[in-house]
Design a protein around this motif. Structure first.
Motif: not given
Length: 249
Positions: A108-109, A230-238, A241-242, A244-248
């Motif tokens: 992610a980073s 699994t890595l790709a899907r978890k990364l996409n979800q992460h 989520q990030a 959504l948090e930025d938008n809030h």
């Protein structure tokens, strides 16, 4: 049974014997020395010299080694179902989730994701790069190890290295090059005690029994596909989520 050094040491007559043997292996193991001499148009003495050059004391020992060699090639391709079930049971009950999460945080980073692999691992590396890109993390597969990669693509990058044995010299060389330029490494290997795993910041090991059919490694690669997706899907979800948090905020 026949090494390159052995073959290089053979003279013309002995090379004729070698060529006959490798094309008539199943017949030779039942021949007497005189029969092989007749088929190859040489003397029995030449046959014995040939046997010594390939590491056997005599023709009987040569036939015994040849029989063992043929037997070792009679691999039975087993059903991979039990192995795959074992992998998923172990994965669901282990602490691999924490390792996956560590890998996701690293990805992610990163600004760039590079995939490395050779042979069947190379095919899966190419698939992984496409799968990651399809889920929003643009990734590249390095097919040609001599291909120039601009330094800025490596500085804040993560390299995902695939290798069953983890000991492939070409893969290790490429890892050295990438790490030297600042790329962090996530490796997916069959065990965590190999060189590739030890060189990595994060290692995902799947521990499948290695299988060979004749000279080909046919170890199932289903765990690798599972880990990549699994890595790709978890990364996409992460990343969702990030966002959504930025938008809030």
């Amino acid at each position: 049974m026949f090494t390159s050094e052995m073959i290089a040491s053979l003279n013309d007559l002995e090379t004729d014997i070698y060529n006959y043997v490798i094309t008539h292996e199943h017949e030779v193991i039942y021949m007497r020395i005189r029969e092989l001499a007749e088929h190859t148009h040489v003397s029995t003495a030449t046959i014995l010299r040939f046997c010594k050059k390939v590491g056997c004391e005599g023709f009987s020992e040569f036939k015994t080694k040849l029989k063992l060699e043929l037997k070792s090639r009679q691999s039975i391709v087993k059903s991979g179902e039990h192995a795959v079930i074992e992998f998923f049971e172990r994965t669901l009950s282990s602490d691999q989730e924490a390792v996956l999460e560590e890998a996701v945080q690293m990805l992610a980073s990163a600004d760039n994701v590079l995939f490395v692999g050779i042979g069947s691992s190379g095919i899966l590396a190419e698939y992984g790069a496409r799968y990651f890109s399809s889920l929003g993390k643009f990734s590249m597969y390095i097919k040609d190890f001599s291909y120039p990669i601009h330094n800025r693509l490596q500085k804040n990058s993560v390299s995902i290295v695939l290798s069953v044995s983890g000991e492939n010299s070409f893969t290790i060389k490429q890892m050295n090059r990438l790490k030297r330029e600042g790329s962090k490494v996530i490796s997916i290997t069959n065990n965590k005690h190999c060189t590739t795993a030890k060189m990595s910041e994060v290692n995902l090991a799947y521990y499948m029994t290695e299988e060979y059919y004749e000279d080909a490694n046919i170890t199932t690669q289903i765990p690798v596909i599972y880990l990549l997706e699994t890595l790709a899907r978890k990364l996409n979800q992460h990343e969702q989520q990030a966002t959504l948090e930025d938008n809030h905020e």
